[in-house]
Write a protein that holds these residues in place. Structure first.
Motif, PDB file in Angstrom:
ATOM      1  N   ASN A  66      29.450 101.429 119.954  1.00 38.75           N
ATOM      2  CA  ASN A  66      28.955 100.055 120.025  1.00 38.75           C
ATOM      3  C   ASN A  66      28.358  99.785 121.415  1.00 38.75           C
TER       4      ASN A  66
ATOM      5  N   PHE B  21      24.344 100.114 123.265  1.00 38.58           N
ATOM      6  CA  PHE B  21      22.959 100.507 122.988  1.00 38.58           C
ATOM      7  C   PHE B  21      22.522 101.739 123.772  1.00 38.58           C
TER       8      PHE B  21
ATOM      9  N   PHE C 189      30.724 100.418 114.372  1.00 35.63           N
ATOM     10  CA  PHE C 189      30.350 100.935 115.691  1.00 35.63           C
ATOM     11  C   PHE C 189      31.605 100.830 116.547  1.00 35.63           C
TER      12      PHE C 189
ATOM     13  N   MET D 274      14.981  97.398 130.003  1.00 37.91           N
ATOM     14  CA  MET D 274      16.343  97.040 129.609  1.00 37.91           C
ATOM     15  C   MET D 274      16.370  95.871 128.621  1.00 37.91           C
ATOM     16  N   ARG D 275      15.497  94.881 128.870  1.00 36.39           N
ATOM     17  CA  ARG D 275      15.479  93.691 128.020  1.00 36.39           C
ATOM     18  C   ARG D 275      15.190  94.061 126.563  1.00 36.39           C
TER      19      ARG D 275
ATOM     20  N   GLN E  97      18.322  95.448 125.038  1.00 33.59           N
ATOM     21  CA  GLN E  97      19.280  94.379 124.727  1.00 33.59           C
ATOM     22  C   GLN E  97      18.875  93.628 123.469  1.00 33.59           C
ATOM     23  N   ASP E  98      17.605  93.218 123.425  1.00 31.31           N
ATOM     24  CA  ASP E  98      17.152  92.380 122.312  1.00 31.31           C
ATOM     25  C   ASP E  98      17.207  93.131 120.985  1.00 31.31           C
TER      26      ASP E  98
ATOM     27  N   TRP F  37      19.086  95.686 120.315  1.00 32.15           N
ATOM     28  CA  TRP F  37      20.488  95.965 119.959  1.00 32.15           C
ATOM     29  C   TRP F  37      21.097  94.757 119.243  1.00 32.15           C
ATOM     30  N   ALA F  38      20.743  93.562 119.712  1.00 33.90           N
ATOM     31  CA  ALA F  38      21.234  92.349 119.040  1.00 33.90           C
ATOM     32  C   ALA F  38      20.737  92.317 117.590  1.00 33.90           C
ATOM     33  N   LYS F  39      19.496  92.796 117.373  1.00 31.04           N
ATOM     34  CA  LYS F  39      18.966  92.803 116.011  1.00 31.04           C
ATOM     35  C   LYS F  39      19.702  93.821 115.143  1.00 31.04           C
TER      36      LYS F  39
ATOM     37  N   GLN G  47      22.757  94.629 115.522  1.00 35.13           N
ATOM     38  CA  GLN G  47      24.059  94.026 115.229  1.00 35.13           C
ATOM     39  C   GLN G  47      23.952  92.957 114.143  1.00 35.13           C
ATOM     40  N   ALA G  48      22.855  92.210 114.178  1.00 33.01           N
ATOM     41  CA  ALA G  48      22.714  91.108 113.220  1.00 33.01           C
ATOM     42  C   ALA G  48      22.333  91.586 111.825  1.00 33.01           C
TER      43      ALA G  48
END
Lengths: 394, 312
Positions: free
Chosen positions: A189, A191, A240, A381-382, A385-386, A388-390, A392-393
């Protein structure tokens, strides 16, 4: 008084007594100096008895000939960076370890750590050749052309699989994404390693054009993330995993049969489950990394260089390398480990065989062309992050 | 108490000897001594440990991100990033799961509070309620992790059902799914609704039950039309506790959730790990606004101060 205090005081007393007995008051005075304050992870130590992590740091103190004050550090890079760059890390610690992937560059650029005088580390000559200037791992201990860190463990992270249940060996990341393991696969878990391992697979199998799996462009990150989202929606991943124990439990309880994980997770899971849980060599490549020791600016200012170099001498000795490999499965950073165990009566035949096998397997993993060195500060990096959030969602 | 009262009581003006120790205490706690400042202690505490951190969280959420930290400035980037990315979707999902946890906790926990209030002798009621503290003696991580060998593929539940012949294949829809997260939240946070429900039930006189019975009200009607409205402030307070913990405690989705299961706490943690401090602050600020919003609504509807009023 804590166990650590007790041990340290007892150690100091014994060293002082020995020094006085030798008539060396100067030596006794040196030993009375402040202990080296280290900020590191628990698995940075080993016990003198092979196969043990040691109850405390006393065996490491004895080996180094210097007193240590241990401060526990988490495995997250953010904590270390913030503590050292904007916090009070330099006041608190003389020597620290990193969390892989270029932290010495970050800390060196902020002048919170100082260059290392390798001439003062007797065992520096033991260091593996690939750290020599011009070699592939040279930059991982240098910043601005100078050596800023001493590597103490490394690895090429791979796929753990339950050979008992699967009934054979796996040699490709393809297995992790294969429908036959739907609902029985897990990834970390995080990225960083999850995107990197997936990118290595996609790149090497020709499924996606990726320049550098550890430092992808936003478009490349998007492709990797979409690949994972598609699989996740099909139910490929059981979960994860987060944290060492969590990773162990997933494999040991047979919740998953394949998992991308750290080697110690596989070792402990196999021991716990009493099953043949193996750590494969993936033909596409692996995320490789090392962990390093660094001398803080505060440590140097407080006159702790000598103690630091004594400790580094231990970390570059086969004494440490053989023990960390046997106990945790981490790759030693020095030459001569096999010669050392063959000449040592501390290791029984089974331990010697385990060490030899692990060394051989590690070398096989390191030899894969598609390996990619860990990078905890990718350029975009951004995007990581972004996306990885997707994932997860999804 | 006025300073003159102290003097009168301990004889500073009224003549006669007074104990030396009491005299010292009187001076220390008089209006001119510590007593004057003791009144300000709660205010100082709230300012130091609530208002200042909250204000800093909000201010920092508007700062610019730098490589390792942040720098002063004003940008809405973190908020835009949160609301236009999948994080908002994750946040809404965690609110949904927490809402379900609140409902389940109410259904399971509030009847316990009612039962204790109605059927347990008054002298034993607090002791019975204290039993619900016992699970808290065990670390939350252990309590949560212990559900794995119970709910897992080869866990107790599946083994039991398989041995009984009820199922032939293990049930895998509990652990590592939203259901697993909800079970974990209910087991972790149930005592909140029991405690607050019990506190609220103390406001309900015992004779109410008898009156309802005499008037022929059914149990359901007594519960729904009489008890619940009277205990509403306590129920709401417990529900807010559970809801806020559900969206904030990262441990449960980490251990029991499926791939990528997150809540607001985990979103903030992941932002910190990525050294995106302003984003982590923005997530925290959004959580606080959510909490204050809920409390404001609750207070308007139920007057939450009622649960702290002494009961006759």
């Amino acid at each position: 008084m804590t166990q650590l205090d007790f041990t340290r005081r007892a150690f100091l007393q014994s060293v002082s007594a020995a020094a006085l007995a030798a008539g060396g008051l100067g030596v006794a005075g040196a030993q009375a100096a402040e202990p080296l304050k280290i900020w590191t992870i628990g698995v940075a130590k080993v016990g003198d008895k092979p196969g043990t992590g040691g109850k405390d740091w006393s065996d490491m103190e004895k080996a180094a000939g210097t007193a240590l004050t241990y401060n526990a550090k988490s495995g997250s890079a953010d904590q270390a960076i913030q503590k050292m760059v904007v916090g009070d890390g330099n006041k608190l610690y003389d020597a620290i370890t990193d969390n892989g992937g270029g932290m010495e560059d970050a800390l060196g650029s902020q002048k919170t750590i100082v260059p290392i005088d390798t001439g003062r580390i007797t065992n520096w000559g033991n260091l593996l050749d690939h750290y020599a200037e011009g070699s592939f791992a040279a930059d991982t201990i240098r910043y601005d052309g100078k050596v800023y860190s001493v590597p103490y463990i490394s690895n090429a992270d791979s796929l753990a699989y339950n050979r008992t249940k699967i009934g054979g060996d796996l040699g490709s990341w393809e297995a992790l994404f294969d429908p036959q393991f739907r609902g029985r696969a897990a990834m970390q878990n995080d990225f960083g390693p999850t995107f990197t391992n997936t990118a290595i697979y996609l790149k090497e199998s020709g499924k996606q054009d990726i320049e550098a799996p550890s430092n992808m462009t936003p478009k490349e990150v998007e492709g990797v993330a979409k690949f994972l989202i598609d699989l996740k929606m099909k139910g490929q991943f059981r979960t994860f995993w987060d944290g060492f124990q969590n990773g162990v439990d997933l494999l040991a309880s047979e919740e998953v049969l394949v998992s991308s994980c750290w080697e110690p997770v596989q070792i402990v899971a196999a021991r716990k489950a009493g099953q043949d849980i193996a750590y494969g060599t993936m033909k596409e490549g692996h995320q490789t990394w090392n962990n390093v020791w660094m001398l803080t600016k505060g440590g140097k200012d407080r006159g702790q260089e000598e103690a630091f170099y004594k400790l580094m001498n231990v970390y570059l000795s086969p004494w440490f390398g053989a023990r960390t490999l046997l106990t945790f499965g981490f790759a030693p950073q020095m030459k001569g480990v096999l010669d050392y165990i063959n000449g040592s009566s501390d290791f029984d035949a089974a331990a010697k065989a385990t060490i030899a096998t692990r060394l051989k397997n590690k070398q096989a993993r390191y030899d894969i062309k598609g390996n990619s060195w860990q990078n905890v500060f990718p350029r975009d990096m951004r995007s990581y992050q972004d996306w990885w959030a997707k994932v997860q969602a999804a | 108490m006025a300073g003159s009262d102290w003097r009168d009581r301990y004889g500073t003006e009224g003549g006669g000897p007074r104990p030396a120790s009491l005299g010292v205490m009187a001076r220390v706690f008089s209006e001119d001594g510590l007593g004057k400042w003791a009144l300000y202690a709660p205010t100082v505490f709230v300012i130091l440990f609530f208002i200042v951190p909250t204000a800093l969280t909000v201010v920092w959420s508007f700062f610019e991100r730098t490589m390792f930290w942040m720098e002063p400035g004003f940008t809405l980037f973190s908020y835009v990033n949160f609301f236009t990315s999948a994080r908002f979707e994750n946040f809404l999902f965690s609110m949904l799961h927490s809402s379900v946890s609140v409902v389940v906790s109410f259904v399971v926990g509030f009847p316990i509070a009612v039962f204790v209030r109605r059927h347990v002798p008054t002298v034993a009621q607090h002791r019975v309620i204290l039993l619900f503290i016992l699970p808290f003696m065990v670390s939350e991580i252990i309590r949560t992790f212990m559900l794995r060998p119970v709910l897992g593929r080869n866990g107790l539940v599946n083994t039991f059902l398989t041995d009984l012949g009820v199922i032939s294949e293990p049930i895998t829809q509990i652990l590592f799914t939203p259901t697993g997260v909800i079970i974990g939240e209910v087991l972790s946070f149930l005592p909140f609704i029991v405690f607050s429900g019990f506190l609220a039930m103390e406001a309900v006189p015992k004779y109410i039950f008898e009156v309802c019975q005499d008037l022929g009200a059914s149990r359901w009607r007594t519960f729904w039309d009489i008890i619940v409205p009277l205990a509403a402030p306590g129920i709401f307070a417990g529900s807010v506790f559970i809801f806020v913990n559900g969206i904030g405690v990262a441990l449960i989705p980490s251990i029991l959730g499926g791939p990528g299961a997150v809540n607001a706490g985990l979103i903030a943690t992941q932002a910190i790990i990525a050294l995106d401090i302003p984003l982590a602050m923005a997530v925290s600020a959004i959580m606080m606004v959510t909490l204050f919003g809920l409390l404001a609504i609750g207070h308007r509807l139920f007057n939450l101060t009622k649960i702290l009023e002494p009961q006759a």
